[in-house]
Design a protein around this motif. Structure first.
Motif: not given
Length: 457
Positions: A28-40
Motif C-alpha cells: 500500500t503506497y501514498t503518492v506525496n508528489s509526482p516525484t515522491q512515493i511512500v509505502f510500508t
C-alpha cells in the motif's frame, strides 16, 4: 529497521492501485508528489522493488528486507524510554507485528510488560520479573541465551518455541491453540509454573524439581504435558507438583491414563474456599493405570478426588493410588472400589475426613508398606493389608467407625509384638542375674593314699 520506504523519481501520479510491489507482494503506497512515493513494507517481506506507471515498469537494482527491530551492540533495558538499546533508536512498540531481534553479543532485559509477534534471540534476553506476551501465531526463537529470572512468557494463542539453544522458562502460560516446542536436545524446560488456561502443548516438556503444572481452566483431559510411563525428572512429561483449579477457577480434570503415570511432588486439588475442582482417574470407560504421587496428596475443601473406574478384581491394580507422602482429605474423596497404597520411606500422615460410612470420604482398600500416623479415625470398608515390616511395629495407630475384619489382623499383630517383648524381657533378666560362684577346688592330702582327697577349710 523501520518499515517506511520513500522512493524518489518522476511521473508517480500515473501509478495504478497495484503498481508497487516488494518481491511478489503488493504494498500500500501514498503518492506525496509526482516525484515522491511512500509505502510500508510488511514484516518478513523482502525482495526487489517494482513500480509500474503508464510509461512502463522500473525495478530496483538491489533487494530490500524488513528485519524488524534490532538491538544495538550495547543492549540495555527494553522499555519505551531507552532508545539507545535499539539500533537507529527505533524502540519496538507494544504490541508489534514486526520481528524483534537481540543481536549477538548484546543483552536486553525486559523492564516492562511487552507484546511481540516474534522474538529472535541471537544474544542474551533476560526476562526479568516481567511478562512477555507472544501474539497468537507468534514465535520465540532462541539461538543464544534465554535468562528466565523470575519472569513469565505468555503465549496468547498458538505459537512456536524453537532455535538452536535450549529454552528454560520460569513461568510459561498458554491460552489457546497448540504451542509447538522442540523434541530434540533443545526440548523446552519448565522451572517455575506451567499454567494451562486453554489449548495444549505439542510435545512433552521437561520439568525441574521446583516446577508446578497448573491446570487453570474449566475442564481438561490430560494431554502431552504429562506423560505416562515415565518415572524421573530427566524424562519429558514428568511433572513435579500438580495443581488442579483455584479459588477463582473451577476445573474438572480427567487423568485419562491408559497406563501407569507418576509425578514427583504434591498433588493439590481445589482450594480452601471458592470454586470447586475435581480430579478423576478415568480412561473414558477403559481400565486406567495406577497414579503414583511421590509427594503428598491434598484434597482441599472445594476439591474432589475420584480413583480409577475399574472394579477391584482378583487383586488387580487398575486405577489405584500410590502415595509416598501424606494424604489429606478436606473435601470429597471417592475410593471407587480402588486401593490407596502408602509406600513412603518416612512417616506418612493421614488426616481430614475419612471415616464416613457411605461411598465417599472413606477407604475401600488400603495397603500400608510404611509407618503411617492417623490424625483422625478412618473407615476401611473392604480390606486393609499390612506388610511384615509393619506387623512388627507395635504402635500402628488405627481407629475405625466400625469393626471390619482387618482389626483381627491388627489384634494378632499386637499379640505377636507382646510375645516378642516378653521374650526380650526374659533374656534381659538372665543377663542381669548374678553369676554363680564356682565350688572350691579339692586338694590332695600329702600323706594320704592315692585317690583320697582332703576338704580344705
Amino acid at each position: 529497521i523501520g518499515s517506511t520506504v520513500t522512493i524518489t523519481g518522476f511521473n508517480f501520479t500515473n501509478v495504478p492501485p497495484n503498481g508497487v510491489k516488494v518481491g511478489n507482494s503488493d504494498v500500500t503506497y501514498t503518492v506525496n508528489s509526482p516525484t515522491q512515493i511512500v509505502f510500508t513494507i510488511g514484516v518478513n517481506t523482502s525482495g526487489s522493488i517494482t513500480i509500474q506507471n503508464n510509461l512502463g515498469t522500473g525495478t530496483s537494482a538491489g533487494n530490500i528486507s524488513n528485519l524488524g527491530y534490532i538491538s544495538s551492540a550495547a543492549g540495555g533495558n527494553w522499555d519505551a524510554s531507552t532508545s539507545a538499546t535499539w539500533q537507529g533508536g527505533f524502540i519496538p512498540p507494544s504490541p508489534t507485528t514486526a520481528n524483534v531481534t537481540i543481536r549477538s553479543g548484546a543483552t536486553v532485559t525486559l523492564a516492562a510488560e511487552r507484546t511481540v509477534s516474534a522474538l529472535i534471540i541471537n544474544g542474551n534476553f533476560d526476562n526479568g520479573s516481567r511478562i512477555l506476551t507472544v501474539s497468537s501465531g507468534g514465535s520465540l526463537t532462541n539461538n543464544g541465551t534465554f535468562t528466565r529470572s523470575t519472569g513469565t512468557v505468555n503465549f496468547a494463542g498458538a505459537g512456536t518455541v524453537n532455535g538452536t539453544a535450549t529454552t528454560t522458562f520460569n513461568n510459561l502460560i498458554i491460552n489457546s491453540g497448540t504451542l509447538t516446542i522442540p523434541t530434540d536436545a533443545t526440548r523446552t524446560t519448565i522451572a517455575g509454573t506451567f499454567e494451562i488456561r486453554g489449548g495444549n502443548i505439542g510435545a512433552a516438556p521437561l520439568y525441574t524439581n521446583t516446577s508446578t503444572l497448573f491446570y487453570n481452566l474449566s475442564g481438561y483431559n490430560r494431554f502431552n504435558e504429562w506423560a505416562t510411563g515415565v518415572t524421573s525428572t530427566s524424562s519429558a512429561g514428568y511433572p513435579n507438583n500438580v495443581t488442579i483449579g483455584s479459588s477463582t477457577q473451577a476445573c474438572a480434570y480427567n487423568l485419562r491414563n491408559s497406563a501407569d503415570i507418576q509425578m514427583g511432588g504434591t498433588l493439590t486439588i481445589g482450594a480452601a474456599s471458592g470454586s470447586s475442582s475435581s480430579f478423576t482417574m478415568d480412561d473414558a470407560g477403559n481400565s486406567p493405570g495406577r497414579l503414583t504421587v511421590i509427594g503428598s496428596v491434598l484434597v482441599n475443601a472445594t476439591g474432589s478426588l475420584t480413583l480409577g473406574n475399574a472394579p477391584q478384581n482378583g487383586g488387580t491394580t487398575f486405577g489405584d493410588l500410590n502415595v509416598n507422602g501424606d494424604f489429606t482429605n478436606n473435601g470429597t474423596f471417592t475410593p471407587n472400589d480402588r486401593s490407596v497404597n502408602f509406600n513412603g520411606s518416612s512417616l506418612q500422615t493421614v488426616s481430614g475426613t475419612l471415616n464416613a460410612s457411605g461411598s465417599t470420604n472413606s477407604f475401600d482398600y488400603i495397603t500400608v508398606n510404611n509407618t503411617v500416623s492417623l490424625s483422625n479415625a478412618i473407615n476401611v470398608k473392604q480390606n486393609m493389608s499390612l506388610n511384615e515390616k509393619i506387623k512388627k511395629w507395635f504402635g500402628f495407630p488405627l481407629a475405625a467407625t466400625k469393626m471390619p475384619s482387618y482389626l483381627e489382623e491388627v489384634q494378632s499383630v499386637l499379640e505377636e509384638r507382646l510375645k516378642e517383648i516378653e521374650m526380650a524381657e526374659k533374656k534381659l533378666a538372665k543377663k542381669k542375674a548374678p553369676a554363680k560362684k564356682k565350688a572350691p577346688a579339692k586338694k590332695k592330702s600329702g600323706g594320704g593314699s592315692a585317690g583320697k582327697t582332703q576338704k580344705v577349710l
